[in-house]
Design a protein around this motif. Sequence first.
Motif, mmCIF file in Angstrom:
data_model
loop_
_atom_site.group_PDB
_atom_site.id
_atom_site.type_symbol
_atom_site.label_atom_id
_atom_site.label_comp_id
_atom_site.label_asym_id
_atom_site.label_seq_id
_atom_site.Cartn_x
_atom_site.Cartn_y
_atom_site.Cartn_z
ATOM 1 N N GLU A 1 -3.305 -1.886 7.624
ATOM 2 C CA GLU A 1 -3.024 -2.182 6.221
ATOM 3 C C GLU A 1 -3.942 -1.393 5.293
ATOM 4 O O GLU A 1 -5.099 -1.144 5.618
ATOM 5 N N LEU A 2 -3.397 -1.037 4.139
ATOM 6 C CA LEU A 2 -4.152 -0.395 3.071
ATOM 7 C C LEU A 2 -3.720 -1.038 1.763
ATOM 8 O O LEU A 2 -2.517 -1.131 1.472
ATOM 9 N N TYR A 3 -4.695 -1.487 0.986
ATOM 10 C CA TYR A 3 -4.395 -2.123 -0.299
ATOM 11 C C TYR A 3 -5.183 -1.463 -1.415
ATOM 12 O O TYR A 3 -6.363 -1.133 -1.246
ATOM 13 N N ASP A 4 -4.529 -1.289 -2.560
ATOM 14 C CA ASP A 4 -5.179 -0.862 -3.784
ATOM 15 C C ASP A 4 -5.532 -2.147 -4.525
ATOM 16 O O ASP A 4 -4.671 -2.788 -5.141
ATOM 17 N N LEU A 5 -6.781 -2.552 -4.456
ATOM 18 C CA LEU A 5 -7.199 -3.842 -4.994
ATOM 19 C C LEU A 5 -7.168 -3.902 -6.516
ATOM 20 O O LEU A 5 -7.106 -4.988 -7.086
ATOM 21 N N GLN A 6 -7.190 -2.752 -7.179
ATOM 22 C CA GLN A 6 -7.064 -2.755 -8.644
ATOM 23 C C GLN A 6 -5.623 -3.028 -9.057
ATOM 24 O O GLN A 6 -5.365 -3.830 -9.943
ATOM 25 N N ALA A 7 -4.684 -2.347 -8.417
ATOM 26 C CA ALA A 7 -3.273 -2.499 -8.767
ATOM 27 C C ALA A 7 -2.645 -3.726 -8.118
ATOM 28 O O ALA A 7 -1.649 -4.251 -8.624
ATOM 29 N N ASP A 8 -3.215 -4.178 -7.009
ATOM 30 C CA ASP A 8 -2.615 -5.257 -6.222
ATOM 31 C C ASP A 8 -3.714 -6.190 -5.701
ATOM 32 O O ASP A 8 -4.002 -6.235 -4.509
ATOM 33 N N PRO A 9 -4.368 -6.957 -6.596
ATOM 34 C CA PRO A 9 -5.506 -7.781 -6.186
ATOM 35 C C PRO A 9 -5.161 -8.884 -5.185
ATOM 36 O O PRO A 9 -6.035 -9.376 -4.486
ATOM 37 N N HIS A 10 -3.894 -9.255 -5.084
ATOM 38 C CA HIS A 10 -3.489 -10.304 -4.145
ATOM 39 C C HIS A 10 -3.015 -9.740 -2.810
ATOM 40 O O HIS A 10 -2.529 -10.484 -1.962
ATOM 41 N N GLU A 11 -3.134 -8.421 -2.651
ATOM 42 C CA GLU A 11 -2.809 -7.747 -1.389
ATOM 43 C C GLU A 11 -1.389 -8.079 -0.905
ATOM 44 O O GLU A 11 -1.191 -8.561 0.192
ATOM 45 N N THR A 12 -0.428 -7.774 -1.751
ATOM 46 C CA THR A 12 0.970 -8.051 -1.405
ATOM 47 C C THR A 12 1.755 -6.802 -1.029
ATOM 48 O O THR A 12 2.854 -6.918 -0.488
ATOM 49 N N ARG A 13 1.205 -5.593 -1.316
ATOM 50 C CA ARG A 13 1.927 -4.346 -1.017
ATOM 51 C C ARG A 13 1.086 -3.461 -0.099
ATOM 52 O O ARG A 13 0.127 -2.824 -0.535
ATOM 53 N N ASN A 14 1.448 -3.442 1.177
ATOM 54 C CA ASN A 14 0.753 -2.614 2.152
ATOM 55 C C ASN A 14 1.152 -1.160 1.935
ATOM 56 O O ASN A 14 2.318 -0.798 2.053
ATOM 57 N N LEU A 15 0.176 -0.303 1.634
ATOM 58 C CA LEU A 15 0.421 1.111 1.329
ATOM 59 C C LEU A 15 0.203 2.027 2.535
ATOM 60 O O LEU A 15 0.223 3.244 2.387
ATOM 61 N N ILE A 16 0.027 1.474 3.711
ATOM 62 C CA ILE A 16 -0.384 2.244 4.878
ATOM 63 C C ILE A 16 0.580 3.375 5.238
ATOM 64 O O ILE A 16 0.155 4.419 5.722
ATOM 65 N N ASP A 17 1.862 3.201 4.995
ATOM 66 C CA ASP A 17 2.849 4.224 5.375
ATOM 67 C C ASP A 17 3.255 5.144 4.229
ATOM 68 O O ASP A 17 4.104 6.020 4.418
ATOM 69 N N ARG A 18 2.701 4.955 3.046
ATOM 70 C CA ARG A 18 3.076 5.795 1.907
ATOM 71 C C ARG A 18 2.516 7.197 2.079
ATOM 72 O O ARG A 18 1.318 7.376 2.336
ATOM 73 N N ASP A 19 3.350 8.189 1.906
ATOM 74 C CA ASP A 19 2.936 9.589 2.083
ATOM 75 C C ASP A 19 1.738 9.950 1.214
ATOM 76 O O ASP A 19 0.828 10.647 1.660
ATOM 77 N N GLU A 20 1.737 9.483 -0.016
ATOM 78 C CA GLU A 20 0.674 9.866 -0.946
ATOM 79 C C GLU A 20 -0.699 9.287 -0.583
ATOM 80 O O GLU A 20 -1.717 9.677 -1.156
ATOM 81 N N HIS A 21 -0.740 8.362 0.379
ATOM 82 C CA HIS A 21 -2.013 7.747 0.761
ATOM 83 C C HIS A 21 -2.503 8.174 2.146
ATOM 84 O O HIS A 21 -3.531 7.678 2.614
ATOM 85 N N GLN A 22 -1.825 9.098 2.796
ATOM 86 C CA GLN A 22 -2.202 9.453 4.170
ATOM 87 C C GLN A 22 -3.571 10.112 4.269
ATOM 88 O O GLN A 22 -4.307 9.868 5.226
ATOM 89 N N ASP A 23 -3.942 10.926 3.304
ATOM 90 C CA ASP A 23 -5.288 11.521 3.319
ATOM 91 C C ASP A 23 -6.353 10.426 3.197
ATOM 92 O O ASP A 23 -7.374 10.457 3.886
ATOM 93 N N LEU A 24 -6.108 9.464 2.325
ATOM 94 C CA LEU A 24 -7.040 8.358 2.146
ATOM 95 C C LEU A 24 -7.140 7.526 3.424
ATOM 96 O O LEU A 24 -8.234 7.143 3.840
ATOM 97 N N VAL A 25 -6.016 7.261 4.068
ATOM 98 C CA VAL A 25 -6.012 6.491 5.313
ATOM 99 C C VAL A 25 -6.843 7.209 6.375
ATOM 100 O O VAL A 25 -7.678 6.597 7.056
ATOM 101 N N ARG A 26 -6.656 8.513 6.523
ATOM 102 C CA ARG A 26 -7.436 9.276 7.506
ATOM 103 C C ARG A 26 -8.928 9.244 7.180
ATOM 104 O O ARG A 26 -9.771 9.077 8.061
ATOM 105 N N GLN A 27 -9.243 9.382 5.898
ATOM 106 C CA GLN A 27 -10.641 9.364 5.463
ATOM 107 C C GLN A 27 -11.277 8.002 5.761
ATOM 108 O O GLN A 27 -12.387 7.930 6.297
ATOM 109 N N LEU A 28 -10.583 6.929 5.424
ATOM 110 C CA LEU A 28 -11.129 5.589 5.649
ATOM 111 C C LEU A 28 -11.235 5.271 7.142
ATOM 112 O O LEU A 28 -12.201 4.646 7.583
ATOM 113 N N ASN A 29 -10.259 5.710 7.921
ATOM 114 C CA ASN A 29 -10.311 5.482 9.362
ATOM 115 C C ASN A 29 -11.510 6.223 9.979
ATOM 116 O O ASN A 29 -12.238 5.663 10.800
#
Length: 195
Positions: A162-190
């Motif tokens: 799971e990946l959450y943008d806590l500013q845009a989604d403080p209740h963690e309702t939208r998992n962004l893990i598969d969004r293309d625009e976040h793949q660099d961030l996912v790799r960096q965080l992993n």
Amino acid sequence: MYKHYCEMILSVDDSVGQVMKALLERGFAHNTVVLFTSDGGHLWGEHGLIDKRCAYEESIRIPLLVSCPALIRPGEKCDAIVSNIDVAPTLLELAGVPHPEAMDGLSFARLLEQPSTKQLGRDTFLYEYYWEPNYPHTPTMHALRGKRYKYIRYHGVWDINELYDLQADPHETRNLIDRDEHQDLVRQLNRRLFE
């Protein structure tokens, strides 16, 4: 279960009240550091879960209240990322005792007098939970929680990371893990998680 939980909180409140009253009556309240925290938050149906063994905000955000009128102005708030491993180094520093080099954690003593500093020296903290036989429904997981993003990695094939943008989604309702625009961030965080 909720009723028992509330009764427990009431007993903690009563006990802390007795300690504070005794400090006041003996004249120690002004210069005594009283720190109140917990081992974890608790979910009461959020995300369809109950308990505290997960990396969602309701579980990982715990109370941390500190009182010492000689150091801290009443009502001050600080949003620095502080972890439970920081409590021991802080108390040692406040007591004038150096903490051992091998001890994990960072002292947040300076934040007590200057809460506007807002930084402790870290921009994320690590959350870890290891599978327990008594709670077989909860997998081993590791998470990095920063100011804006939270990355949760599950061990094995239990669940989807799971990946959450806590500013845009403080209740963690939208998992962004598969969004293309976040793949660099996912790799960096992993990568950072494993570092």
